[in-house]
Design a protein around this motif. Structure first.
Motif, short mmCIF file in Angstrom:
data_model
loop_
_atom_site.label_atom_id
_atom_site.label_comp_id
_atom_site.label_asym_id
_atom_site.label_seq_id
_atom_site.Cartn_x
_atom_site.Cartn_y
_atom_site.Cartn_z
N THR A 110 0.86 -1.18 0.00
CA THR A 110 0.00 0.00 0.00
C THR A 110 0.90 1.23 0.00
N GLN A 111 0.29 2.39 0.17
CA GLN A 111 1.05 3.65 0.16
C GLN A 111 2.23 3.63 1.13
N MET A 112 2.17 2.75 2.12
CA MET A 112 3.28 2.60 3.07
C MET A 112 4.64 2.44 2.40
N VAL A 113 4.67 1.68 1.28
CA VAL A 113 5.95 1.39 0.65
C VAL A 113 6.45 2.54 -0.21
N ALA A 114 5.53 3.49 -0.46
CA ALA A 114 5.93 4.58 -1.36
C ALA A 114 6.76 5.62 -0.63
N LYS A 115 6.70 5.58 0.69
CA LYS A 115 7.26 6.69 1.47
C LYS A 115 8.69 6.47 1.93
N GLY A 116 9.56 7.31 1.46
CA GLY A 116 10.87 7.45 2.07
C GLY A 116 11.87 6.33 1.97
N HIS A 117 11.43 5.11 1.66
CA HIS A 117 12.40 4.01 1.71
C HIS A 117 13.39 4.11 0.56
N ASP A 118 14.62 3.84 0.92
CA ASP A 118 15.69 4.01 -0.06
C ASP A 118 16.07 2.66 -0.65
N PHE A 119 15.22 2.12 -1.52
CA PHE A 119 15.52 0.85 -2.18
C PHE A 119 16.46 1.14 -3.35
N ARG A 120 17.49 0.34 -3.46
CA ARG A 120 18.49 0.64 -4.49
C ARG A 120 18.28 -0.14 -5.79
N ARG A 121 17.60 -1.29 -5.75
CA ARG A 121 17.59 -2.16 -6.93
C ARG A 121 16.24 -2.19 -7.65
N GLN B 292 5.72 9.98 -5.51
CA GLN B 292 6.56 9.44 -4.46
C GLN B 292 6.91 7.98 -4.76
N ALA B 293 5.91 7.23 -5.25
CA ALA B 293 6.15 5.83 -5.61
C ALA B 293 7.16 5.75 -6.74
N ALA B 294 6.99 6.62 -7.74
CA ALA B 294 7.93 6.63 -8.86
C ALA B 294 9.35 6.86 -8.37
N GLY B 295 9.46 7.68 -7.33
CA GLY B 295 10.77 8.01 -6.78
C GLY B 295 11.49 6.83 -6.15
N ARG B 296 10.77 5.71 -5.93
CA ARG B 296 11.42 4.51 -5.38
C ARG B 296 12.26 3.81 -6.44
N ALA B 297 12.01 4.11 -7.71
CA ALA B 297 12.71 3.39 -8.78
C ALA B 297 13.94 4.15 -9.25
N GLY B 298 14.94 3.38 -9.62
CA GLY B 298 16.11 3.97 -10.28
C GLY B 298 16.92 4.88 -9.41
N ARG B 299 17.04 4.55 -8.12
CA ARG B 299 17.80 5.43 -7.24
C ARG B 299 19.31 5.28 -7.43
N ASP B 300 19.71 4.19 -8.04
CA ASP B 300 21.13 4.06 -8.39
C ASP B 300 21.29 4.36 -9.87
N ALA B 301 22.32 5.14 -10.19
CA ALA B 301 22.49 5.60 -11.57
C ALA B 301 22.61 4.43 -12.55
N ASP B 302 23.20 3.29 -12.11
CA ASP B 302 23.43 2.21 -13.06
C ASP B 302 22.14 1.49 -13.46
N VAL B 303 21.06 1.66 -12.68
CA VAL B 303 19.79 1.07 -13.10
C VAL B 303 18.78 2.13 -13.55
N ALA B 304 19.15 3.40 -13.32
CA ALA B 304 18.18 4.47 -13.57
C ALA B 304 17.73 4.51 -15.02
N GLY B 305 18.64 4.24 -15.93
CA GLY B 305 18.35 4.35 -17.35
C GLY B 305 17.22 3.44 -17.80
N ARG B 306 17.07 2.27 -17.17
CA ARG B 306 16.02 1.36 -17.62
C ARG B 306 14.89 1.27 -16.60
N SER B 307 14.73 2.28 -15.79
CA SER B 307 13.66 2.28 -14.79
C SER B 307 12.36 2.81 -15.38
N GLU B 308 11.28 2.17 -14.95
CA GLU B 308 9.97 2.55 -15.48
C GLU B 308 8.92 2.61 -14.37
#
Ligand SMILES: [Zn+2]
Ligand SMILES: [Zn+2]
Length: 719
Positions: A516-527, A557-573
Motif C-alpha cells: 500500500t502507500q506505506m511502501v511509497a514513502k521514504g524508503h531508499d531501495f536501491r535495486r 513518491q512511488a515513482a521516486g522509489r525506482a532507479g535510485r542508483d544511476a546504473d539502473v536508472a536508465g532502464r527504470s519505469e
C-alpha cells in the motif's frame, strides 16, 4: 519543594492558572488561584480542581488582590505546590498555545495540557524532582563516558565527512543563508537531496548555539532519519518526540528540550509544541503529508503551526516536499503569478547522482480490454506482467502499488446477493484470507469467514475485487519462481515485521514487493527498476477536492522509489494501469510536471471557491441516529443566522446543508457534517468563535434527542 510561607500580614497574589477543562464544558480552562508570592507566567503548578489535584500552567500573574476583592477571593483555593524543578514555559510557547486554541476553536486549558507530555500531568513536585535528578545523573555519566547521542560537542569535535553539494543544493543553501527568518518552500524532486540541505542549515544553527526542530510525518520514518542525523551531529544531543515513545522517554526528551540540553529535536506533529528556549530553525519534511493534521480532539495542523511558530520566534522555517500541498505552493507563488507571495521557493528539480526519474508508461486498460475480447482483464495486464518477469530474470526488483489491504474488499453470494457488510458500520467487511477473517476496517469488528452464505446456505461465496493479499497471491501464481513479498498495515502490525520485510528487500531476497502507500514513502531501495500502480483511478472521481492532489503526490513518491542508483536508472519505469490514460493528472505525471498539475488544480479551486482561495471549517456531529446528528447541525445553522447576517457580505460566509459523512455509520454511531466556507479567514475566525457559544447551548438541548458529540474542524483535510 518547599512552598514559601505566606506571612499572615501579607496579601496573597491572585493567579490565572490554565487547567484541563472537560471537552465542551464551555470553560476556557483558566481559573483563579491564590498564592503567597507572584509566580512567573509559564510556571507549572499543582492545584485543586473539584476533588482532584491537577497540573496547571500559570498564565497570568495578576496584581495582589485589593482589599475590595478579598471577599471574592476568599472562595478561591490556593495553589497546592509549585513544580519549580523546571523552568517556566517560555512566553512564545504560551503565545503559540493561545493562538492554536483560538484558531482551532478549542479551550485554552484543553490545548495547553494536551500538548504537555502525558506523564508530566501525573507527577507531583517530589516525583518530578526525583525524575529530574535521575535525568541529571544520566546526562552527567553520558558526558564522562562519551555516549555519542547525548554528549555535548567539544569545540574541536571531528567533523563527519560531508558529501559534496550539488549546484542546486549549494544555491538553495546560499538563498537560505541570505534570506533570514522567513518561511521557505524547498521544492525538490525525490532524490534531489533535500535532507542534506536540512542538515547543512541545521549545522549552521547548531554552530550558532541554537536548537533545531526537525519534523517528519511518520514514526516509521524517524529511525532512518534519526540514524542519519545522529551520525552527522555526533557529539550533539539529539532527542526524538513521537507517540511511539514510552511516557517516561517522552517526558525525559521533552524536559531536555525545555532545559536547553537537547540540541536537536526530531519529531512528529506533536513536537511542534516542544518548548525550545534557544530555537533557531524549524524544518518540516514532506510538508504535504496529511499526518501533520491531527484528526481528532484539537484538530490542529502541525505544518501550519510550525509556520506560525517560526514567525513568533523570528526564525526560518523550511517546508520541504517534491509535491507541495497546494496551500504551500500558492503561498510560495509570487503575487504577480497569482500567488500569495508569502514564502520563498527554492527549487531543486534534479536527482543527485544523475539518476533520472523512471519513464512513466500509461497502460490503457481500454486497449487491454479489446485484446481480451471483452472478458474481464487479468489483475495485471500481459505487458506489465512481462515487464516484471523481465526484471526478475535480470535480478532487479519491482514494486507494485495497490492502495487497498486485505484479500478482497467484499465477499459475495451469487445466489441470493448477500454481501459481507459490517453490522455496525455502513461499510463492507474485508476478506482477509491469511487468518480467514472478515474484518471491518472502520470499527475493527472481526469474525471468522462463514463456510456458507449466512442468508441462503450457498457454499460458494466468492471474493469480489482485489486487495494486496490477493494481488500477492496472483503475482506469485503468474510469476513462478519469483519471490513475492508484501508490506501493508496487516503485515506490519507485528513488532519488527516492517523492519524484517524491509531488510529482506534491501538484501535482494524479494523480487516483487506488493504494498500500500506505506511502501511509497521514504524508503531508499536501491535495486528497484519498475514501479507499477495497479488501480489508481478511484481518486480521479472522488468527491473530496483534495483526492487528486494526494494521488499525484503518492504516484510521484512511488515513482521516486525506482532507479535510485544511476546504473539502473536508465532502464527504470513507472507503469500506471488506468482506464483514463488521457486524464490531465496522468499526463502531468508522465512529464513529472508538478507545476502544471498545480496550476490546473489551483484554477479549478479558484473557480469552485475552495482552499487556498477560501477558508473552510467543518462542523461535525455524531449521534445515535442520523436524524440526531443532522438535526443538531441544522439547528446549529439556524441558530447562527443573525451572526451570519452580521458578517460583511464581501466575505462570502456560507453554511452548506448538513449531510451524512462519506462513511456515515461507524461502530453504530451515525455521523454528519456541515461545511462552512468563507472568502476571508479572519471573518471566518470571528464567526466561529462567536458561534461556539451558541452551539454549546444548542448541543445541550440536543443531547436528549441523541446527539453524542460534535466538533468544529478548522481547515479540514477530508471533506
Ligand atoms: Zn446467499
Ligand atoms: Zn464496522
Amino acid at each position: 519543594m518547599t512552598m514559601p510561607d505566606a506571612s499572615p500580614d501579607e496579601t496573597p497574589v491572585r493567579l490565572g492558572v490554565v487547567v484541563e477543562a472537560p471537552q465542551h464544558s464551555g470553560l476556557v480552562g483558566m481559573l483563579d488561584y491564590l498564592h503567597a508570592v507572584p509566580l512567573p507566567p509559564g510556571t507549572l503548578v499543582r492545584v485543586p480542581l473539584g476533588r482532584r489535584m491537577v497540573t496547571g500552567v500559570v498564565w497570568s500573574a495578576l496584581q495582589p488582590t485589593a482589599e475590595a476583592q478579598l471577599l471574592a477571593a476568599e472562595s478561591l483555593k490556593a495553589v497546592a505546590e509549585v513544580l519549580d524543578g523546571l523552568p517556566a514555559l517560555p512566553s512564545v510557547w504560551r503565545q503559540l498555545v493561545n493562538f492554536a486554541a483560538a484558531y482551532y476553536q478549542r479551550g485554552l486549558g484543553e490545548m495547553a495540557l494536551m500538548v504537555l507530555p502525558p506523564e508530566l500531568r501525573q507527577l507531583d513536585a517530589v516525583q518530578l524532582q526525583r525524575r529530574l535528578k535521575r535525568l541529571d545523573k544520566t546526562l552527567a555519566s553520558d558526558a564522562t563516558t562519551g555516549a555519542p547521542a547525548t554528549q555535548h560537542a567539544p569545540p574541536d569535535a571531528p567533523q563527519a565527512l560531508l558529501p559534496a553539494l550539488s549546484a542546486q543544493q549549494a544555491s538553495a543553501l546560499a538563498a537560505l543563508a541570505v534570506g533570514g527568518a522567513r518561511p521557505y518552500l524547498l521544492w525538490g524532486s525525490t532524490g534531489s537531496g533535500k535532507t542534506e540541505v536540512y542538515l547543512r542549515r541545521a549545522q549552521d544553527a547548531l554552530d550558532a548555539g541554537q536548537q533545531v526542530l526537525m519534523m517528519v510525518p511518520e514514526i516509521n520514518l524517524t529511525p532512518q532519519l534519526e540514524a542519519r542525523v545522529a551520525e552527522r551531529f555526533a557529539g550533539r544531543r539529539i532527542v526524538s518526540l513521537h507517540s511511539g515513545l514510552t511516557p517516561a522517554q517522552r517526558l525525559r526528551n521533552w524536559v531536555m528540550a525545555l532545559q536547553g540540553q537537547a540540541d536537536l529535536v526530531l519529531g512528529t506533529r506533536l513536537s511542534v509544541f516542544t518548548p525550545l528556549p534557544r530555537l533557531g530553525l524549524i524544518v518540516v519534511d514532506e510538508e504535504h503529508d496529511p499526518s501533520y493534521k491531527q484528526q481528532d480532539g484539537a484538530r490542529y495542523s502541525a505544518r501550519d503551526l510550525a509556520v506560525y511558530r517560526a514567525h513568533l520566534e523570528k526564525v526560518p522555517v523550511i517546508l520541504g516536499s517534491a509535491t507541495p500541498s497546494l496551500e504551500s505552493w500558492h503561498n510560495a507563488l509570487p503575487v504577480a503569478e497569482g500567488g500569495a507571495g508569502r514564502y520563498v521557493r527554492l527549487d531543486m528539480p534534479e536527482r543527485i547522482g544523475g539518476g533520472d526519474m523512471p519513464r512513466v508508461r500509461l497502460l490503457d486498460q481500454n486497449h487491454v480490454l479489446k485484446a481480451t475480447m471483452g472478458q474481464e482483464p487479468p489483475p495485471l495486464s500481459r505487458p506489465l506482467l512481462d515487464a516484471i518477469a523481465q526484471r526478475v530474470e535480470r535480478g532487479e526488483q519491482s514494486l507494485v502499488l495497490l492502495n487497498r489491504r486485505g484479500y478482497a474488499p467484499v465477499l459475495h453470494c451469487s445466489d441470493c446477493g448477500w454481501k459481507s457488510g459490517c453490522p455496525h458500520c455502513s461499510a463492507w467487511r474485508v476478506f482477509h484470507k491469511a487468518d480467514r477473517t472478515l474484518r471491518c476496517h472502520h470499527c475493527g469488528f472481526s469474525e471468522r469467514v462463514p463456510r456458507a452464505c449466512p442468508d441462503c446456505g450457498n457454499q460458494d461465496i466468492q471474493p469480489v475485487g482485489r486487495g494486496t493479499e490477493r494481488l500477492e497471491e496472483q503475482l506469485a501464481a503468474a510469476l513462478p519462481g519469483a519471490r513475492v513479498g508484501r508490506i501493508d498495515a496487516d503485515v506490519t502490525k507485528h513488532k519488527g515485521a516492517l523492519e524484517a520485510q524491509l531488510a529482506s528487500m534491501h538484501a535482494g531476497e524479494v523480487d516483487v514487493l506488493v504494498g500500500t502507500q506505506m511502501v511509497a514513502k521514504g524508503h531508499d531501495f536501491r535495486r528497484i527498476t519498475l514501479v507499477a500502480a495497479v488501480n489508481p483511478d478511484a481518486a480521479l472521481f472522488a468527491s473530496d477536492f483534495r483526492a487528486a492532489e494526494r494521488q499525484f503526490a503518492l504516484l510521484l513518491q512511488a515513482a521516486g522509489r525506482a532507479g535510485r542508483d544511476a546504473d539502473v536508472a536508465g532502464r527504470s519505469e513507472m507503469w500506471v494501469q488506468t482506464w483514463h490514460a488521457t486524464h490531465p493528472l496522468y499526463q502531468a505525471l508522465q512529464r513529472y510536471d508538478f507545476a502544471a498539475f498545480a496550476t490546473r488544480q489551483l484554477q479549478e479551486r479558484q473557480m469552485a471557491g475552495m482552499p487556498p482561495y477560501a477558508s473552510l471549517a467543518m462542523l461535525r456531529a455524531e449521534g445515535k441516529t442520523q436524524e440526531a446528528a443532522q438535526g443538531f447541525l441544522a439547528a446549529a445553522a439556524t441558530a447562527v443566522q443573525d451572526l451570519v447576517a452580521r458578517t460583511p457580505e464581501a466575505a462570502g460566509l456560507m453554511l452548506y446543508p448538513a449531510v451524512p459523512t462519506p462513511v456515515q455509520r461507524v461502530a453504530n454511531i451515525e455521523r454528519a457534517q456541515l461545511m462552512i466556507e468563507c472568502g476571508q479567514r479572519a471573518v471566518l475566525q470571528r464567526f466561529l468563535s462567536e458561534a461556539q457559544a451558541v452551539w454549546l447551548a444548542q448541543a445541550q438541548q440536543h443531547r436528549r434527542s441523541g446527539l453524542i458529540r460534535w466538533a468544529v474542524d478548522v481547515d479540514p483535510l477530508a471533506i
